[in-house]
Each structure stands twice: as C-alpha cells, then as structure tokens.
Design a protein around this motif. Structure first.
Motif, PDB file in Angstrom:
ATOM      1  N   THR A 134       0.838  -1.199   0.000  1.00  0.00           N
ATOM      2  CA  THR A 134       0.000   0.000   0.000  1.00  0.00           C
ATOM      3  C   THR A 134       0.874   1.250   0.000  1.00  0.00           C
ATOM      4  N   PRO A 135       0.777   2.086  -1.025  1.00  0.00           N
ATOM      5  CA  PRO A 135       1.562   3.322  -1.054  1.00  0.00           C
ATOM      6  C   PRO A 135       1.099   4.302   0.032  1.00  0.00           C
ATOM      7  N   LEU A 136       1.973   5.228   0.360  1.00  0.00           N
ATOM      8  CA  LEU A 136       1.687   6.256   1.359  1.00  0.00           C
ATOM      9  C   LEU A 136       1.706   7.622   0.701  1.00  0.00           C
ATOM     10  N   ALA A 140      -5.340  10.723   0.585  1.00  0.00           N
ATOM     11  CA  ALA A 140      -5.771   9.510  -0.130  1.00  0.00           C
ATOM     12  C   ALA A 140      -6.269   9.885  -1.529  1.00  0.00           C
ATOM     13  N   ILE A 141      -5.320  10.294  -2.355  1.00  0.00           N
ATOM     14  CA  ILE A 141      -5.597  10.674  -3.742  1.00  0.00           C
ATOM     15  C   ILE A 141      -4.646   9.866  -4.616  1.00  0.00           C
ATOM     16  N   MET A 148      -4.650   3.183  -4.798  1.00  0.00           N
ATOM     17  CA  MET A 148      -5.069   4.222  -3.855  1.00  0.00           C
ATOM     18  C   MET A 148      -4.122   4.230  -2.655  1.00  0.00           C
ATOM     19  N   PRO A 149      -3.507   5.368  -2.365  1.00  0.00           N
ATOM     20  CA  PRO A 149      -2.570   5.418  -1.235  1.00  0.00           C
ATOM     21  C   PRO A 149      -3.286   5.628   0.088  1.00  0.00           C
ATOM     22  N   LYS A 150      -2.572   5.328   1.141  1.00  0.00           N
ATOM     23  CA  LYS A 150      -3.047   5.604   2.490  1.00  0.00           C
ATOM     24  C   LYS A 150      -2.483   6.939   2.943  1.00  0.00           C
ATOM     25  N   ALA A 151      -3.344   7.811   3.439  1.00  0.00           N
ATOM     26  CA  ALA A 151      -2.877   9.096   3.958  1.00  0.00           C
ATOM     27  C   ALA A 151      -2.072   8.876   5.236  1.00  0.00           C
ATOM     28  N   HIS A 190       7.424  15.930  -2.730  1.00  0.00           N
ATOM     29  CA  HIS A 190       6.759  16.800  -3.706  1.00  0.00           C
ATOM     30  C   HIS A 190       5.242  16.732  -3.515  1.00  0.00           C
ATOM     31  N   GLU A 191       4.720  15.553  -3.234  1.00  0.00           N
ATOM     32  CA  GLU A 191       3.279  15.405  -3.015  1.00  0.00           C
ATOM     33  C   GLU A 191       2.800  16.289  -1.865  1.00  0.00           C
ATOM     34  N   PHE A 192       3.611  16.407  -0.818  1.00  0.00           N
ATOM     35  CA  PHE A 192       3.254  17.292   0.285  1.00  0.00           C
ATOM     36  C   PHE A 192       3.312  18.755  -0.147  1.00  0.00           C
ATOM     37  N   LEU A 193       4.247  19.111  -1.011  1.00  0.00           N
ATOM     38  CA  LEU A 193       4.392  20.503  -1.436  1.00  0.00           C
ATOM     39  C   LEU A 193       3.241  20.971  -2.312  1.00  0.00           C
ATOM     40  N   SER A 194       2.717  20.104  -3.143  1.00  0.00           N
ATOM     41  CA  SER A 194       1.723  20.511  -4.135  1.00  0.00           C
ATOM     42  C   SER A 194       0.304  20.491  -3.566  1.00  0.00           C
ATOM     43  N   PRO A 195      -0.454  21.580  -3.747  1.00  0.00           N
ATOM     44  CA  PRO A 195      -1.852  21.585  -3.281  1.00  0.00           C
ATOM     45  C   PRO A 195      -2.745  20.634  -4.064  1.00  0.00           C
ATOM     46  N   LEU A 196      -2.258  20.124  -5.196  1.00  0.00           N
ATOM     47  CA  LEU A 196      -3.064  19.186  -5.973  1.00  0.00           C
ATOM     48  C   LEU A 196      -3.041  17.781  -5.380  1.00  0.00           C
ATOM     49  N   SER A 197      -1.997  17.445  -4.648  1.00  0.00           N
ATOM     50  CA  SER A 197      -1.887  16.120  -4.032  1.00  0.00           C
ATOM     51  C   SER A 197      -1.975  16.172  -2.519  1.00  0.00           C
ATOM     52  N   ASN A 198      -1.906  17.383  -1.957  1.00  0.00           N
ATOM     53  CA  ASN A 198      -1.971  17.560  -0.504  1.00  0.00           C
ATOM     54  C   ASN A 198      -3.252  18.317  -0.167  1.00  0.00           C
ATOM     55  N   ARG A 199      -4.232  17.595   0.356  1.00  0.00           N
ATOM     56  CA  ARG A 199      -5.517  18.196   0.741  1.00  0.00           C
ATOM     57  C   ARG A 199      -5.711  18.130   2.257  1.00  0.00           C
ATOM     58  N   ARG A 200      -4.618  18.059   2.985  1.00  0.00           N
ATOM     59  CA  ARG A 200      -4.690  17.932   4.434  1.00  0.00           C
ATOM     60  C   ARG A 200      -5.205  19.230   5.062  1.00  0.00           C
ATOM     61  N   ASP A 201      -5.828  19.090   6.245  1.00  0.00           N
ATOM     62  CA  ASP A 201      -6.302  20.265   6.975  1.00  0.00           C
ATOM     63  C   ASP A 201      -5.603  20.401   8.328  1.00  0.00           C
TER      64      ASP A 201
END
Length: 359
Positions: A134-136, A140-141, A148-151, A190-201
């Motif tokens: 399972t990817p991280l 979860a996008i 599907m990755p796990k957040a 990079h996934e954390f940097l980009s708002p397209l892959s990072n939807r965390r609140d």
C-alpha cells in the motif's frame, strides 16, 4: 552562494560546495536502474556508476535510493534503509572517489507512486500476487491509475522523518560525500508541497508554510546526521505545469527557506506530480527555473533537462543560470561525455593512469 554570480567559470573548472571540491561542474543526474535485489545495489550499479566516474564527471549521483521498503517505486529499486544496503554502497562510493569524482547519494520516498513494476515490464501498479504494497501519501488521492494510497497519520510522518535521518547516517558511514533529498517528480515530499496532491487540513496542509513543513523537517533531521559543512542538496520540481498546482513562485520561496535550513544546492527539475500534462519540451527547457531560483533565492543551483552538448552547458554557466549542469540521458548514451566535452572546449580531464597510453 558558493560561487560568484559575476564570475562564471568553465564547465571543466572546480566548484566548491560546502566542504567538497568538485573537479568540474558536470554532474551525473540520479537515474533509476531498477536492478537492485531487496534494495541492495550490485555489480550493475558498480559498473554503471563507476564508468561515469572514469568518464570524467565531477559528481556521480546514485539513483533514487529508498529510505524504507515502502518508499520504493518498484521491487528493483535500490535502498539504504538497512546495513546490508549501506555495506554494498560502500564499495561503490569508494570506487567513485578513487577515480577522482565525488560520490553523492539521493535519498527518496516514492509516496503514492510506489508499488509499481519495472519500466521494461510496463511500469504498471503491481498485482497483489506480485508483491504489491500500500503506497503512502499526504492525502488519499491516487496518481492516475495507480493504487489508492493511504494518507499518512502523525506517526507515519514521524517515521518518514526518522527514515530519512537513519538513511543519512548510513550514507555517511558508506563514504558518500554529498546527500541529495528527493523532493521532485511527484514523489512523497513533492506530493506534500503541491496543493493538488496535498488536501490535508492539519499543520502539514493548506498554506505554503504547512505544505513545506515535512520537507523542512526532513532537512533538519538529515542535517543532524550530516552536519555542515558536508554538502546537502534538494531536488525540486519547479512547477507541476498546471494552473493551481505547485509553481515557480512557491519554489523560490521554498528555496529561500531551505538555504536558511542549511541546504547548499537546489537541483532544479519539474513535473511528475500530475499525469498527462503537456510539458513544453525543448533543449534546456528547465534552465530558466534554475536561473530564477539562483538569482532570487541566492543559492547555488543545478540545471537539468534535455542538456546534451558541451557548448550548451557552457552557455548555461556563462549566463549565470546555474552552478552545476546535471546530465542524464546523454551520459547513458556516452559515459565518457565529460572527456568529449573537454576536448570540444579545448580542455582536458586527466585520464586514469591505466588509460594514459591513449592520450
């Protein structure tokens, strides 16, 4: 910055990066070989990387080396999450240094682009019976048709930081002279940097400061195991190439922060986080990003991307667009490109003693 922006040297001149003096400004870009077994590099890696050192490059970078088993792109990825891998890298780093090149390692976590087959078998997501995991990811996008990755939860984030730090400690013991943190190409940081892959609140999502928090925490943790003046680089994607995504303006601000955090070099690439994007490919198409980061963040940069000729590379330095030039596919085609470039520029790289009879 380690070099003056008003006095640009030859492609074949030395370059000082922290405590390390590179014999020239030609760097072997990290290029995945997908040929390791259980993350352990082998004779392929020794010959592949060693031949580029013999070929005259100033800096020889390993491929992306996973900081954990789950951080691999594929089962063939090299790693440095255990001591057996570090011991295998030690032999390779020693050979590179023995040929007069600097030995660098890129530390990486594939994030949501993990658990795929090797490219020559199609590169598709692994099936469950083929060793899939399972990817991280920050959220979860899924990336395109990948699994599907796990957040990541807070404990998972802390593990990522600790894994980068432990890998840096092993890299130091293995005899590497430069570490690069991979924060580009749609992989975890990079996934954390980009708002397209990072939807965390939470504190790792939303604002630029929050989205950059994990990368900066990784830099801080690596610096504790890799203290200054040992050179530290970060590879970034300067843009996602789509509106609303990670862009060069945010990347410049990030580079300013990373310089304060103890980073010596920004290795500037682009893309990789959004599938099917139309990128305006052309010779040197990413160089303007390296130039802007160098100028506005006042930090040394490396240029990469369809750079194939000695004069092209020299012009990048002449304009002050970058301090190092990273070559990838051209060095796959010709491991001795640096020696050819030297001849074309009217210069020479000293050959190994074993080859002197040919010079």
């Amino acid at each position: 910055m380690s070099s003056s922006s008003t006095s640009i040297s030859s492609l074949l001149s030395p370059f000082q990066l922290g405590s390390l003096t590179l014999r020239n400004r030609i760097a072997v870009s990290p290029m995945c070989e997908y040929s390791a077994v259980d993350g352990v590099p082998n004779d392929w890696h020794l010959v592949h990387l060693g031949s580029r050192a013999v070929g005259g490059a100033g800096l020889v970078m390993t491929e992306a080396s996973a900081v954990s088993a789950e951080g691999r792109i594929s089962l063939g990825d090299a790693g440095i999450w255990n001591d057996a891998q570090a011991a295998a890298w030690q032999r390779i780093a020693s050979f590179i240094r023995g040929q007069g090149a600097a030995a660098g390692i890129q530390l990486a976590h594939a994030g949501r682009k993990a658990s795929t087959d090797v490219p020559w078998h199609g590169g598709k997501p692994l099936a469950a019976d083929a060793g899939a995991w399972t990817p991280l990811a920050p959220s979860a996008i899924a990336f395109d048709q990948y699994a599907m990755p796990k957040a990541l939860d807070d404990a998972g984030i802390q593990k990522v930081i600790a894994d980068f730090a432990a890998s840096a400690r092993r890299a130091r013991a293995a005899g590497f002279e430069l570490i690069e943190i991979h924060a580009a190409h749609g992989y975890l940081l990079h996934e954390f940097l980009s708002p397209l892959s990072n939807r965390r609140d939470d504190e790792y999502g939303g604002s630029l400061e929050n989205r950059a928090r994990l990368l900066r925490a990784v830099v801080e943790a690596v610096r504790k195991e890799w203290p200054m003046p040992r050179p530290l680089s970060v590879r970034v994607s300067a843009t996602d190439w789509v509106p609303g995504g990670w862009d060069i303006d945010e990347c410049v601000e990030l580079a300013r922060w990373l310089k304060r955090d103890g980073v010596d070099l920004i290795d500037v690439s682009s893309g990789g986080n959004v599938p099917h994007v139309k990128i305006p490919l052309a010779p040197g198409y990413q160089v303007p990003f390296a130039a802007r980061i160098r100028r506005e963040a006042d930090i040394a940069t490396g240029a990469v991307g369809l750079i194939t000729a000695s004069q092209q590379a020299q012009e990048i330095l002449d304009r002050g667009d970058a301090d190092l030039v990273f070559f990838a596919r051209e060095l796959l085609r010709d491991p001795y490109f640096p020696r050819r470039a030297a001849k074309e520029l009217g210069l020479e790289i000293k050959p190994p003693d074993q080859y002197l009879r040919a010079w």
